[in-house]
Enzyme design. Structure first.
Site, PDB file in Angstrom:
ATOM      1  N   ASP A   1       0.820  -1.224   0.000  1.00 52.74           N
ATOM      2  CA  ASP A   1       0.000   0.000   0.000  1.00 52.74           C
ATOM      3  C   ASP A   1       0.850   1.268   0.000  1.00 52.74           C
ATOM      4  O   ASP A   1       0.402   2.322   0.466  1.00 52.74           O
ATOM      5  CB  ASP A   1      -0.954   0.032   1.207  1.00 52.74           C
TER       6      ASP A   1
ATOM      7  N   HIS B   1      -4.547  -1.743  -6.359  1.00 57.46           N
ATOM      8  CA  HIS B   1      -4.084  -0.368  -6.293  1.00 57.46           C
ATOM      9  C   HIS B   1      -4.920   0.486  -7.229  1.00 57.46           C
ATOM     10  O   HIS B   1      -5.555  -0.019  -8.154  1.00 57.46           O
ATOM     11  CB  HIS B   1      -2.588  -0.245  -6.596  1.00 57.46           C
TER      12      HIS B   1
END
EC number: 6.3.4.4
Length: 429
Positions: A16, A44
């Site tokens: 992340d 993502h």
């Protein structure tokens, strides 16, 4: 052979970190973008033409019609989800680039997803925090030589082979977890239908990537998740089931490591983690809550709130060493605006002694206390900054301290989610 111009982009924390933003940026310069590990558990978000696009297994280069995107042999592929993802992007009006899929990539199948969920539930309080998308069981089957690869679908006896493995997996689920069986014919039909959509994309991608590099093409290798989730070098057992470090770019693609000449580590200006596992710099207070909200720290797939903490340079230096990182890119620097005092962890305290490494066992890592360097924050809004020189002094000092302690040059930073909010201080591709 022409001059090599290749770059690996990897996450340097627990995932992340904003790798998608960076791979999207470099994809504008690249001729080829390659995913070399992981599956559709690592979502993502790409901001493109004013729209947000969530991608999981498809390389970020797919949004550039001039780029060839490659899913390498190190990936685990759910063909049904891959087809859905492609259709979603197409329906949004995006002109897709060319996609190639390794014939050696492992397939995530419905029984892998069932096993993943059943295993996680059976762990009770010792849950790892899996996304239950079948990634772990797929790599388990790969190691046990029970896995099915993309190329296997074309074999004459594929249906018989698949049925044998399918029935074995159903027996395992029934006896170990009392999970009801699913229908083989339906599973087989769904797999074949999905394969027929993408079969023209299937090839030996290792040969393609090797020739592209030797012909002077710019090749970008896109990592998934983060170096601290690597099955060998991450914070075991709270890791993923594949090698996520940059060193796997060659193995997960099928080329020589000599054809890769630069590695960029993407790191947040602070730390986050999803699920269980040691987190010495975790913030369980209003400061952490504020960072979570300003940074929108919720899983793009699961929507789970991420754990938030100060930047951990012990962990970052571990990632730098195990991935051979040449440059760092700092994301979400703007999120720290308004934080009066910033803390950076430069070492751990374990049983009263200073250490500068991550212990091999989770029990010892859990006992580590963070030793902090205190730095003054900045109040200014930096979301419109275009150059390093425009940053407030304290923001410059923060970046310089990271580079100094890690002994790695910072090649840029981001001050917002948009592609235009990317500041490059050194061109590396």
């Amino acid at each position: 052979m022409r001059e090599i111009n290749s770059l690996v982009v990897v996450g340097s924390q627990w995932g992340d970190e904003g790798k998608g933003k960076m791979t999207d940026y470099f994809a504008q310069k690249a001729d080829v973008v390659v995913r070399f590990a992981g599956g559709d558990n690592a979502g993502h978000v790409i901001n493109f033409n004013g729209q947000k696009h969530k991608v999981t297994i498809i390389p970020s280069g797919i949004f550039n019609s001039e780029v060839t995107s490659v899913i390498g042999n190190g990936c685990a592929v759910n063909l049904i989800n891959l087809v859905k993802e492609l259709e979603t992007i197409k329906n949004s009006g995006v002109k897709l680039g060319k996609l190639l899929i390794s014939d050696r990539a492992q397939l995530i199948l419905p029984y892998h997803i069932l096993i993943d969920g059943a295993q996680e539930e059976s762990r009770g309080a010792r849950k790892i925090g899996t996304t239950k998308r079948g990634i772990g069981p797929t790599y388990q089957d790969k190691a046990a030589r029970l896995g099915i690869r993309v190329a296997d679908i074309e074999e004459e006896d594929f249906k018989e082979t698949f049925k044998e493995i399918f029935e074995y997996q159903m027996m395992f689920l029934d006896r170990m977890f009392n999970v009801e069986s699913i229908d083989f014919e339906e599973t087989y039909a769904n797999l074949i239908n999905a394969y027929n959509v993408i079969k023209d994309c299937v090839t030996d991608t290792g040969i393609f990537v090797e020739q592209a590099i030797k012909n002077g093409k710019k090749v970008l290798f896109e990592g998934a998740q983060g170096a601290l989730l690597d099955i060998d070098h991450g914070t075991y057992p709270y890791v993923t089931s594949s090698n996520t470090s940059a060193n796997n770019a060659s193995t997960g693609t099928g080329i020589s490591h000599k054809l890769i000449n630069n590695t960029l580590g993407v790191v947040k200006a602070y730390s986050t983690r999803v699920g269980a596992g040691a987190f010495p710099t975790e913030l369980l207070n209003e400061v952490g809550d504020g960072i979570r909200e300003r940074g929108h720290e919720y899983g793009s797939n699961t929507k789970r709130p991420r754990r938030v903490g100060w930047l951990d340079l012990v962990a970052l230096k571990h990632a730098i060493r195990t991935s051979g990182i040449d440059y760092l890119f700092i994301t979400l620097l703007d999120v720290l605006s308004g934080v009066e005092e910033l803390l950076i962890c430069d070492k751990y305290i374990l049983n009263g002694e200073e250490i500068n490494y991550i212990p091999a066992t989770s029990s010892k890592h859990e006992k580590c206390k963070a030793n902090y360097i205190s730095m003054p924050g900045w109040k200014e809004d930096i979301t419109k900054v275009k150059h390093f020189e425009e940053l407030p002094l304290n923001a410059k000092n923060y970046l310089n301290k990271i580079a100094e302690i890690c002994e790695v040059e910072i090649s840029g930073f981001s001050v917002g989610p948009d592609r235009l909010q990317t500041v490059i201080t050194k061109e590396i591709m």
